[in-house]
Design a protein around this motif. Sequence first.
Motif, mmCIF file in Angstrom:
data_model
loop_
_atom_site.group_PDB
_atom_site.id
_atom_site.type_symbol
_atom_site.label_atom_id
_atom_site.label_comp_id
_atom_site.label_asym_id
_atom_site.label_seq_id
_atom_site.Cartn_x
_atom_site.Cartn_y
_atom_site.Cartn_z
ATOM 1 N N MET A 140 -123.702 94.832 -31.938
ATOM 2 C CA MET A 140 -124.875 93.823 -32.029
ATOM 3 C C MET A 140 -124.926 92.951 -33.083
ATOM 4 S SD MET A 140 -128.206 96.095 -30.596
ATOM 5 C CE MET A 140 -128.148 96.899 -29.024
ATOM 6 N N ASP A 141 -124.210 93.183 -34.109
ATOM 7 C CA ASP A 141 -123.878 92.289 -35.322
ATOM 8 C C ASP A 141 -122.844 91.279 -35.327
ATOM 9 O OD1 ASP A 141 -122.068 94.181 -35.596
ATOM 10 O OD2 ASP A 141 -122.516 94.511 -37.632
ATOM 11 N N GLY A 142 -122.208 91.260 -33.965
ATOM 12 C CA GLY A 142 -121.121 90.201 -33.733
ATOM 13 C C GLY A 142 -119.807 90.848 -34.212
ATOM 14 N N ILE A 143 -119.453 92.002 -34.837
ATOM 15 C CA ILE A 143 -118.236 92.509 -35.242
ATOM 16 C C ILE A 143 -117.567 93.106 -33.975
ATOM 17 C CG2 ILE A 143 -117.153 93.543 -37.078
ATOM 18 C CD1 ILE A 143 -118.651 91.218 -37.950
ATOM 19 N N GLU A 144 -116.292 92.812 -33.883
ATOM 20 C CA GLU A 144 -115.437 93.324 -32.963
ATOM 21 C C GLU A 144 -114.837 94.716 -33.461
ATOM 22 O OE1 GLU A 144 -111.973 91.974 -29.789
ATOM 23 O OE2 GLU A 144 -111.869 91.319 -31.964
ATOM 24 N N VAL A 145 -115.075 95.966 -32.745
ATOM 25 C CA VAL A 145 -114.421 97.097 -32.969
ATOM 26 C C VAL A 145 -113.512 97.594 -31.755
ATOM 27 C CG1 VAL A 145 -115.116 99.254 -33.640
ATOM 28 C CG2 VAL A 145 -116.587 97.626 -34.086
ATOM 29 N N ILE A 181 -119.739 101.058 -28.125
ATOM 30 C CA ILE A 181 -119.841 99.992 -29.171
ATOM 31 C C ILE A 181 -120.987 98.916 -29.279
ATOM 32 C CG2 ILE A 181 -118.561 98.425 -30.342
ATOM 33 C CD1 ILE A 181 -115.926 100.247 -29.550
ATOM 34 N N GLY A 182 -121.252 98.367 -27.942
ATOM 35 C CA GLY A 182 -121.965 97.210 -27.543
ATOM 36 C C GLY A 182 -123.494 97.661 -27.860
ATOM 37 N N SER A 183 -123.743 98.886 -27.817
ATOM 38 C CA SER A 183 -125.127 99.329 -28.163
ATOM 39 C C SER A 183 -125.559 99.560 -29.444
ATOM 40 C CB SER A 183 -125.430 100.580 -27.178
ATOM 41 O OG SER A 183 -124.501 101.704 -27.346
ATOM 42 N N SER A 184 -124.621 99.649 -30.376
ATOM 43 C CA SER A 184 -124.708 99.905 -31.767
ATOM 44 C C SER A 184 -125.015 98.580 -32.399
ATOM 45 C CB SER A 184 -123.238 100.590 -32.315
ATOM 46 O OG SER A 184 -122.812 101.484 -31.670
ATOM 47 N N ASN A 185 -126.213 98.893 -33.269
ATOM 48 C CA ASN A 185 -126.703 97.724 -34.145
ATOM 49 C C ASN A 185 -125.858 97.320 -35.217
ATOM 50 O OD1 ASN A 185 -129.231 97.953 -32.612
ATOM 51 N ND2 ASN A 185 -130.020 99.390 -33.953
ATOM 52 N N ASP A 186 -125.233 98.199 -35.631
ATOM 53 C CA ASP A 186 -124.226 97.646 -36.851
ATOM 54 C C ASP A 186 -122.942 98.339 -36.564
ATOM 55 O OD1 ASP A 186 -122.967 97.105 -38.984
ATOM 56 O OD2 ASP A 186 -124.735 97.937 -40.529
ATOM 57 N N HIS A 187 -121.911 97.628 -36.691
ATOM 58 C CA HIS A 187 -120.394 98.066 -36.524
ATOM 59 C C HIS A 187 -120.198 99.262 -37.577
ATOM 60 C CE1 HIS A 187 -119.484 95.222 -39.774
ATOM 61 N NE2 HIS A 187 -118.729 95.867 -40.057
ATOM 62 N N LYS A 188 -120.823 99.240 -38.997
ATOM 63 C CA LYS A 188 -120.582 100.251 -39.910
ATOM 64 C C LYS A 188 -120.806 101.494 -39.009
ATOM 65 C CE LYS A 188 -121.239 96.941 -43.478
ATOM 66 N NZ LYS A 188 -121.885 96.504 -44.767
ATOM 67 N N LYS A 189 -122.045 101.539 -38.553
ATOM 68 C CA LYS A 189 -122.192 102.928 -37.859
ATOM 69 C C LYS A 189 -121.187 103.517 -37.026
ATOM 70 C CE LYS A 189 -127.136 102.202 -38.209
ATOM 71 N NZ LYS A 189 -128.238 102.106 -37.277
ATOM 72 N N VAL A 190 -120.637 102.682 -36.249
ATOM 73 C CA VAL A 190 -119.507 103.137 -35.396
ATOM 74 C C VAL A 190 -118.113 103.418 -36.269
ATOM 75 C CG1 VAL A 190 -117.957 102.415 -33.587
ATOM 76 C CG2 VAL A 190 -120.080 101.571 -33.650
ATOM 77 N N LEU A 191 -117.884 102.961 -37.312
ATOM 78 C CA LEU A 191 -116.811 103.169 -38.244
ATOM 79 C C LEU A 191 -117.089 104.406 -38.950
ATOM 80 C CD1 LEU A 191 -116.021 99.798 -39.916
ATOM 81 C CD2 LEU A 191 -114.645 100.939 -37.847
ATOM 82 N N GLU A 192 -118.309 104.773 -39.305
ATOM 83 C CA GLU A 192 -118.858 105.985 -40.047
ATOM 84 C C GLU A 192 -118.704 107.323 -39.187
ATOM 85 O OE1 GLU A 192 -122.642 105.208 -41.542
ATOM 86 O OE2 GLU A 192 -121.825 103.819 -43.160
ATOM 87 N N ALA A 230 -119.673 85.152 -35.351
ATOM 88 C CA ALA A 230 -119.630 83.802 -36.367
ATOM 89 C C ALA A 230 -118.673 82.956 -35.341
ATOM 90 C CB ALA A 230 -118.992 84.144 -37.449
ATOM 91 N N GLU A 231 -117.768 83.231 -34.464
ATOM 92 C CA GLU A 231 -117.006 82.516 -33.706
ATOM 93 C C GLU A 231 -117.769 81.585 -32.881
ATOM 94 O OE1 GLU A 231 -113.876 84.415 -32.296
ATOM 95 O OE2 GLU A 231 -112.538 84.541 -34.221
#
Length: 328
Positions: A140-145, A181-192, A230-231
């Motif tokens: 959701m923060d726009g970062i691709e994982v 991944i799309g339902s996560s608010n922050d990509h950092k949570k997916v990485l953690e 950002a893109e």
Amino acid sequence: MDVGLLIILGIIVVLLAVLFTFVPVALWISALAAGVRVGIFTLVGMRLRRVIPARVVNPLIKAVKAGLDLSINKLEGHYLAGGNVDRVVNALIAAQRANIELSFERCAAIDLAGRDVLEAVQMSVNPKVIETPFIAGVAMDGIEVKAKARITVRANIDRLVGGAGEDTVIARVGEGIVSTIGSSNDHKKVLENPDLISQTVLSKGLDAGTAFEILSIDIADIDIGKNIGAELQTDQAEADKNIAQAKAEERRAMAVAKEQEMKARVEEMRAKVVEAESEVPMAMSEALRSGNLGVMDYMNIQNVMADTDMRDSIGKTTGEDKKGDKSQ
């Protein structure tokens, strides 16, 4: 007498050659030695039905030695249907050794459906690992994982006929990963916590309607991709700028067109003035001829025009002198 004996021996040799060629005596003897009762006329009937006896009898010998209760008619019927008798027998033996309940009819149906039934039985005993390519999702923060998963599956014998294959399993797992991944608010949570992806995807029952049973889904690798948010904002800003430029260009073109229109009107008015001025001498001459205008009147008009030109000249000269004084 010797000639007749030779002829008889020749006929016997020919008959034996035909017999051993048309009737698989060696195969019949092998079956008897293995304890498999196969009639000689049964083998001849196979030849007449264009069945290769070895393709049926040898798997039957293997099945009897393994303790399976199979009839030669079933094996021959499966061969005539276009199945692989040897592979079916091997699958039945493997299933028996692994204590997997598998009947000949289901095994034959799986083989005729185009699936490798022996591989399916082996996969039931030893699960297979399917590795997906990198699957990209945007948080959701726009970062691709990007994530790569390993799917451990076991063949489901009951759903091999009519069940979906590996491509469907990979597609469903990929869809689950993108959704998680799309339902996560922050990509950092997916990485953690990448195990959240596998737990969420595994709980969706993605193996429904497939020929497999999903045992586990493990995230093998995870990485960060582009900043898609950002893109998208940059692209939107560029699009807005292009729209604004287009509107400004439209307004400029309209202004230029309006200016051209005004210039055309001025030129038209000037042309009318010149045309009107060109008619003045003709009108005056006509007035003189008709007596409506006297000579003195004409002279007065000329004096007035000369006086007007003189005043204009004086006015222009005075204006230029004032501009010069201001500049000094």
